[in-house]
Design a protein around this motif. Structure first.
Motif, PDB file in Angstrom:
ATOM      1  N   THR A 261       0.393   4.123  -0.977  1.00 16.86           N
ATOM      2  CA  THR A 261      -0.277   5.399  -0.706  1.00 16.86           C
ATOM      3  C   THR A 261      -0.184   5.799   0.768  1.00 16.86           C
ATOM      4  O   THR A 261      -0.503   6.946   1.107  1.00 16.86           O
ATOM      5  CB  THR A 261      -1.749   5.343  -1.137  1.00 16.86           C
TER       6      THR A 261
ATOM      7  N   ARG B 122      -8.724   5.940   2.226  1.00 17.41           N
ATOM      8  CA  ARG B 122      -7.378   6.499   2.022  1.00 17.41           C
ATOM      9  C   ARG B 122      -7.404   7.596   0.960  1.00 17.41           C
ATOM     10  O   ARG B 122      -6.737   8.621   1.094  1.00 17.41           O
ATOM     11  CB  ARG B 122      -6.383   5.397   1.605  1.00 17.41           C
TER      12      ARG B 122
ATOM     13  N   THR C 142       0.840  -1.196   0.000  1.00 14.42           N
ATOM     14  CA  THR C 142       0.000   0.000   0.000  1.00 14.42           C
ATOM     15  C   THR C 142       0.878   1.250   0.000  1.00 14.42           C
ATOM     16  O   THR C 142       1.048   1.908   1.033  1.00 14.42           O
ATOM     17  CB  THR C 142      -0.940   0.022   1.238  1.00 14.42           C
TER      18      THR C 142
ATOM     19  N   TYR D 226      -2.008  14.450  -5.043  1.00 18.16           N
ATOM     20  CA  TYR D 226      -3.008  13.519  -5.576  1.00 18.16           C
ATOM     21  C   TYR D 226      -2.497  12.821  -6.826  1.00 18.16           C
ATOM     22  O   TYR D 226      -2.567  11.589  -6.933  1.00 18.16           O
ATOM     23  CB  TYR D 226      -4.308  14.253  -5.919  1.00 18.16           C
TER      24      TYR D 226
ATOM     25  N   THR E 144       2.078   8.499   0.702  1.00 17.34           N
ATOM     26  CA  THR E 144       1.432   9.727   0.239  1.00 17.34           C
ATOM     27  C   THR E 144       0.775  10.454   1.402  1.00 17.34           C
ATOM     28  O   THR E 144       0.927  11.672   1.562  1.00 17.34           O
ATOM     29  CB  THR E 144       0.370   9.395  -0.821  1.00 17.34           C
TER      30      THR E 144
ATOM     31  N   VAL F  50      -6.295  11.542   1.371  1.00 15.17           N
ATOM     32  CA  VAL F  50      -5.377  12.246   0.468  1.00 15.17           C
ATOM     33  C   VAL F  50      -6.022  13.528  -0.054  1.00 15.17           C
ATOM     34  O   VAL F  50      -5.389  14.591  -0.079  1.00 15.17           O
ATOM     35  CB  VAL F  50      -4.957  11.333  -0.708  1.00 15.17           C
TER      36      VAL F  50
ATOM     37  N   GLY G 264       0.982  10.942  -5.960  1.00 15.46           N
ATOM     38  CA  GLY G 264       0.913  10.105  -4.763  1.00 15.46           C
ATOM     39  C   GLY G 264      -0.278   9.180  -4.698  1.00 15.46           C
ATOM     40  O   GLY G 264      -0.292   8.253  -3.881  1.00 15.46           O
ATOM     41  N   TRP G 265      -1.276   9.431  -5.542  1.00 13.51           N
ATOM     42  CA  TRP G 265      -2.425   8.518  -5.562  1.00 13.51           C
ATOM     43  C   TRP G 265      -2.690   7.976  -6.966  1.00 13.51           C
ATOM     44  O   TRP G 265      -2.645   6.776  -7.203  1.00 13.51           O
ATOM     45  CB  TRP G 265      -3.678   9.211  -5.038  1.00 13.51           C
TER      46      TRP G 265
ATOM     47  N   SER H 101      -1.741   4.259  -8.142  1.00 13.74           N
ATOM     48  CA  SER H 101      -2.851   3.336  -8.435  1.00 13.74           C
ATOM     49  C   SER H 101      -2.736   2.788  -9.850  1.00 13.74           C
ATOM     50  O   SER H 101      -2.989   1.602 -10.094  1.00 13.74           O
ATOM     51  CB  SER H 101      -4.188   4.064  -8.257  1.00 13.74           C
TER      52      SER H 101
END
Length: 315
Positions: free
Chosen positions: A14, A207, A12, A227, A17, A211, A230-231, A235
Motif C-alpha cells: 500500500t 496508512r 507493505t 481505494y 498506493t 489513502v 490500491g487498498w 489487503s
C-alpha cells in the motif's frame, strides 16, 4: 538498497498506493484535472493488477474451505451457487432498482469494513463497528464527490423521486452526516474494545486514513479505484495468502497467487469487451452507466459471501 526497497514494497504494497495518490494529485496541481481517457486507462490497469484478480480467486478459497471442513469440493456446484446468486440479485435490479441499490451499499459497507478493520473478535459490537467503518468510507468517497455522484444515482434509480430526494438531503448535510458517522464509529469501537479488547494496528489504520484523504481531491473514478484496487484488493490478497497457507511477504507466492487469478481475470475482461462491442454496435443509445453498476453489484454479492467466511477464520 534496491533489495530493501523491494522487500518493503512486498511487505507493505500500500506504500505504492500512497505514492500513486500523491503523484496523481501532483499531476492535477501542475496540469489540471486528469483527462477522462487517462482515468479509464488507469482504471483498467489497476483492475487488471489487483481489482478483479482478488475476486477471481473465490473458487480456490472455497476449495480450501472444503478441505478445512473435510467436505468434498465440486467446481460445478460452486459455479452453480455463484451464478444463482448473481441471477437472483440481477432479477432484483429489474424488479426494484432502489431497493437493490440500498442492498448493494449495505453489503459493500460491510465488506469494506470487514477488510479494513481486520483481526478483531467476532462479536456483535465489533460487527457493528466494522459495518460503520465501511459505511463511513463509502459515505466519505460518495459525499465528497457529490457533483459526479448525483447524476449517476439518478440514472441508476431511474430518477425515483424519493431516492433522489434522500440523496439530495444527505448531500446537503454532508458535513453533519460524516461527523456523526465518525462519532458513532468511535463510540462503537470504544464499546467493542470494552467488551472484548483487540489489537488494532495503528500504523495500518494511519496508512488507510492517508489513502482515504488522498481520494478527496481526485475525480470520482480514480478516487474510488485508488481505494478499491490500491487498498481493499491488496489487503484482501494478504488475507487470501494467509488462508491458502502461502508464505507471507513473499514476492514469489504473490506472483503465484496473481497467476492463478489470471484465467478468470482475462475471462472477465473478454466478457466486458464483448458487452462493450454489443452496446456500441447494437444499442448505442442505451445508458451504459447503470448497466455497468448493476454488473459490478451482482458479481460483488457472491464474492462478499466467500470473503466473509475467510475473514471469520483469518485473525
Amino acid at each position: 538498497m534496491l533489495t530493501q526497497l523491494r522487500t518493503l514494497i512486498v511487505q507493505t504494497p500500500t506504500y505504492l498506493t500512497i505514492l500513486t495518490g500523491v503523484l496523481l494529485i501532483g499531476y492535477q496541481y501542475v496540469f489540471g484535472i486528469i483527462p477522462l481517457s487517462a482515468q479509464f486507462v488507469g482504471c483498467l490497469v489497476l483492475l487488471l493488477a489487483s481489482g478483479i484478480p482478488h475476486g477471481a480467486l473465490d473458487h480456490l478459497i472455497e476449495q480450501q474451505r472444503s478441505v478445512h471442513s473435510n467436505q468434498p469440493f465440486s467446481m460445478l456446484f460452486f459455479m452453480v451457487k455463484y451464478l444463482l446468486l448473481i441471477a437472483v440479485y440481477g432479477l432484483g435490479w429489474l424488479v426494484s432498482p432502489v431497493l437493490s441499490l440500498v442492498v448493494f451499499l449495505v453489503i459493500s459497507a460491510w465488506h469494506f469494513g470487514e477488510t479494513d478493520l481486520d483481526n478483531v473478535p467476532d462479536t456483535i459490537y465489533w460487527a457493528l463497528a466494522r459495518f460503520t467503518a465501511g459505511g463511513l468510507l463509502l459515505a466519505f468517497i460518495l459525499l465528497t464527490h457529490s457533483a459526479e455522484v448525483t447524476p449517476i444515482v439518478a440514472r441508476i434509480v431511474e430518477h425515483d423521486r424519493l431516492a433522489v430526494q434522500v440523496w439530495a438531503f444527505l448531500d446537503t448535510h454532508a458535513t453533519t452526516v460524516l461527523i456523526s458517522h465518525a462519532t458513532l464509529l468511535l463510540i462503537l469501537i470504544g464499546l467493542a474494545s470494552w467488551h472484548r479488547p483487540a489489537f488494532i494496528g495503528g500504523w495500518r489504520l494511519f496508512r488507510l486514513a492517508v489513502v482515504v484523504v488522498l481520494t478527496y481531491p481526485l475525480p470520482l473514478l480514480p478516487a474510488f479505484i485508488l481505494y478499491f484496487c490500491g487498498w481493499h484488493a491488496l489487503s484482501s490478497f494478504g488475507t487470501i495468502q494467509t488462508y491458502l497457507k502461502l508464505p507471507a511477504y513473499s514476492l514469489r507466492s504473490a506472483w503465484v497467487l496473481w497467476g492463478q487469478a489470471m484465467p478468470l481475470t482475462i475471462a472477465a475482461f473478454v466478457f466486458l469487451a464483448g458487452c462493450t462491442f454489443v452496446w456500441y454496435r447494437y444499442v448505442p443509445t442505451l445508458d451504459p452507466v447503470p448497466c455497468l453498476f448493476v454488473l459490478l453489484s451482482i458479481i460483488t454479492l457472491p464474492h462478499i459471501r466467500v470473503m466473509h467466511h475467510i475473514n471469520k477464520v483469518v485473525k
